[in-house]
Design a protein around this motif. Structure first.
Motif, PDB file in Angstrom:
ATOM      1  N   ALA A  49       0.884  -1.125   0.132  1.00 38.50           N
ATOM      2  CA  ALA A  49      -0.010   0.043   0.056  1.00 38.50           C
ATOM      3  C   ALA A  49       0.870   1.335   0.044  1.00 38.50           C
ATOM      4  N   THR A  50       0.342   2.364  -0.670  1.00 38.27           N
ATOM      5  CA  THR A  50       1.042   3.782  -0.608  1.00 38.27           C
ATOM      6  C   THR A  50       0.153   4.684  -0.207  1.00 38.27           C
ATOM      7  N   ILE A  51       0.624   5.896   0.066  1.00 37.97           N
ATOM      8  CA  ILE A  51      -0.067   7.002   0.661  1.00 37.97           C
ATOM      9  C   ILE A  51       0.655   8.380   0.392  1.00 37.97           C
ATOM     10  N   VAL A  63      -4.646  -7.179  -0.732  1.00 40.59           N
ATOM     11  CA  VAL A  63      -4.865  -6.671   0.673  1.00 40.59           C
ATOM     12  C   VAL A  63      -6.085  -5.642   0.766  1.00 40.59           C
ATOM     13  N   LYS A  64      -6.766  -5.632  -0.571  1.00 38.06           N
ATOM     14  CA  LYS A  64      -7.839  -4.461  -0.444  1.00 38.06           C
ATOM     15  C   LYS A  64      -8.971  -4.894   0.368  1.00 38.06           C
ATOM     16  N   GLY A  65      -9.538  -4.023   1.176  1.00 31.33           N
ATOM     17  CA  GLY A  65     -10.717  -4.285   2.228  1.00 31.33           C
ATOM     18  C   GLY A  65     -10.129  -5.048   3.472  1.00 31.33           C
ATOM     19  N   ARG A  66      -8.730  -5.249   3.576  1.00 29.61           N
ATOM     20  CA  ARG A  66      -8.555  -5.872   4.773  1.00 29.61           C
ATOM     21  C   ARG A  66      -7.312  -5.167   5.579  1.00 29.61           C
ATOM     22  N   PHE A  67      -6.568  -4.296   4.863  1.00 27.21           N
ATOM     23  CA  PHE A  67      -5.540  -3.629   5.119  1.00 27.21           C
ATOM     24  C   PHE A  67      -5.880  -1.952   4.811  1.00 27.21           C
ATOM     25  N   TYR A  79       1.278   4.370   9.049  1.00 28.39           N
ATOM     26  CA  TYR A  79       0.879   3.012   9.547  1.00 28.39           C
ATOM     27  C   TYR A  79       0.174   2.121   8.773  1.00 28.39           C
ATOM     28  N   LEU A  80       0.104   0.794   9.097  1.00 31.08           N
ATOM     29  CA  LEU A  80      -0.514  -0.234   8.277  1.00 31.08           C
ATOM     30  C   LEU A  80      -1.512  -1.040   9.313  1.00 31.08           C
ATOM     31  N   GLN A  81      -2.713  -0.746   9.116  1.00 32.88           N
ATOM     32  CA  GLN A  81      -3.617  -1.471  10.108  1.00 32.88           C
ATOM     33  C   GLN A  81      -3.895  -2.931   9.119  1.00 32.88           C
ATOM     34  N   MET A  82      -3.617  -3.934   9.495  1.00 30.47           N
ATOM     35  CA  MET A  82      -3.733  -5.154   8.962  1.00 30.47           C
ATOM     36  C   MET A  82      -4.995  -5.953   9.777  1.00 30.47           C
ATOM     37  N   ASN A  83      -6.029  -6.348   8.893  1.00 31.67           N
ATOM     38  CA  ASN A  83      -7.101  -7.171   9.754  1.00 31.67           C
ATOM     39  C   ASN A  83      -7.423  -8.392   8.660  1.00 31.67           C
ATOM     40  N   SER A  84      -8.010  -9.283   9.412  1.00 31.77           N
ATOM     41  CA  SER A  84      -8.411 -10.627   8.680  1.00 31.77           C
ATOM     42  C   SER A  84      -7.027 -11.252   7.928  1.00 31.77           C
ATOM     43  N   LEU A  85      -6.154 -11.424   8.674  1.00 31.65           N
ATOM     44  CA  LEU A  85      -4.755 -11.860   8.224  1.00 31.65           C
ATOM     45  C   LEU A  85      -4.463 -13.058   7.987  1.00 31.65           C
ATOM     46  N   LYS A  86      -4.004 -13.532   6.625  1.00 31.19           N
ATOM     47  CA  LYS A  86      -4.143 -14.766   6.152  1.00 31.19           C
ATOM     48  C   LYS A  86      -2.658 -15.303   6.393  1.00 31.19           C
ATOM     49  N   PRO A  87      -2.356 -16.752   6.379  1.00 29.98           N
ATOM     50  CA  PRO A  87      -1.047 -17.174   6.214  1.00 29.98           C
ATOM     51  C   PRO A  87       0.050 -16.617   5.256  1.00 29.98           C
ATOM     52  N   GLU A  88      -0.779 -16.433   4.109  1.00 24.39           N
ATOM     53  CA  GLU A  88      -0.278 -15.916   2.800  1.00 24.39           C
ATOM     54  C   GLU A  88       0.522 -14.491   3.099  1.00 24.39           C
ATOM     55  N   ASP A  89      -0.073 -13.815   4.072  1.00 22.07           N
ATOM     56  CA  ASP A  89       0.503 -12.440   4.452  1.00 22.07           C
ATOM     57  C   ASP A  89       1.728 -12.353   5.282  1.00 22.07           C
ATOM     58  N   THR A  90       2.327 -13.624   5.434  1.00 22.93           N
ATOM     59  CA  THR A  90       3.359 -13.770   6.171  1.00 22.93           C
ATOM     60  C   THR A  90       4.643 -13.349   5.076  1.00 22.93           C
ATOM     61  N   ALA A  91       5.426 -12.256   5.699  1.00 21.65           N
ATOM     62  CA  ALA A  91       6.571 -11.681   5.203  1.00 21.65           C
ATOM     63  C   ALA A  91       7.274 -10.708   5.979  1.00 21.65           C
ATOM     64  N   VAL A  92       8.291 -10.228   5.411  1.00 18.42           N
ATOM     65  CA  VAL A  92       8.940  -9.064   6.101  1.00 18.42           C
ATOM     66  C   VAL A  92       8.235  -7.963   5.446  1.00 18.42           C
ATOM     67  N   TYR A  93       7.821  -6.985   6.313  1.00 25.07           N
ATOM     68  CA  TYR A  93       7.116  -5.719   5.830  1.00 25.07           C
ATOM     69  C   TYR A  93       8.159  -4.440   5.794  1.00 25.07           C
ATOM     70  N   TYR A  94       8.422  -3.905   4.952  1.00 27.60           N
ATOM     71  CA  TYR A  94       9.214  -2.523   4.776  1.00 27.60           C
ATOM     72  C   TYR A  94       8.514  -1.369   4.455  1.00 27.60           C
ATOM     73  N   CYS A  95       9.052  -0.513   5.193  1.00 33.54           N
ATOM     74  CA  CYS A  95       8.527   0.776   4.984  1.00 33.54           C
ATOM     75  C   CYS A  95       9.273   1.625   3.891  1.00 33.54           C
TER      76      CYS A  95
END
Length: 120
Positions: A49-51, A63-67, A79-95
């Motif tokens: 996502a970007t802003i 991630v649309k509708g969840r993040f 910030y990144l609000q992450m809801n309804s997380l799934k196993p496939e969201d597993t990763a290193v998240y970089y800003c």
């Protein structure tokens, strides 16, 4: 110099939520777009996502509708609000941030990443 420091990663069960934060500090005149990217094991880094400075957002379809991405310009924080997380969201998240420095250079900066692990 500018530093981006992420926080908020961790281990969560599928269906759970996490909130990531990224604070930018240093020789900052202004921050243009900010964003979150992720890299799963064995995969390329991808946009999450970007802003923009004005608050316009863009999301990966996955991630649309969840993040939800948001930012506090006064605090140089995204910030990144992450809801309804799934196993496939597993990763290193970089800003990521496009920074106009106090010497008026425009430089793209990355944080070191925070690990998000979603268990099934």
């Amino acid at each position: 110099q500018v530093q981006l420091v992420e926080s908020g990663g961790g281990l969560v069960q599928a269906g759970g939520s996490l909130r990531l934060s990224c604070v930018a500090s240093g020789n900052i005149f202004r921050i243009n777009a900010m964003g979150w990217y992720r890299q799963a094991p064995g995969k390329q880094r991808e946009l999450v996502a970007t802003i923009t400075n004005g608050g316009s957002t863009n999301y990966a379809d996955s991630v649309k509708g969840r993040f939800t991405i948001s930012r506090d310009n006064a605090k140089n924080t995204v910030y990144l609000q992450m809801n309804s997380l799934k196993p496939e969201d597993t990763a290193v998240y970089y800003c990521n941030a496009g920074v106009v420095t106090t010497t008026y250079y425009v430089i793209n900066y990355w944080g070191k990443g925070t690990l998000v692990t979603v268990s099934s």
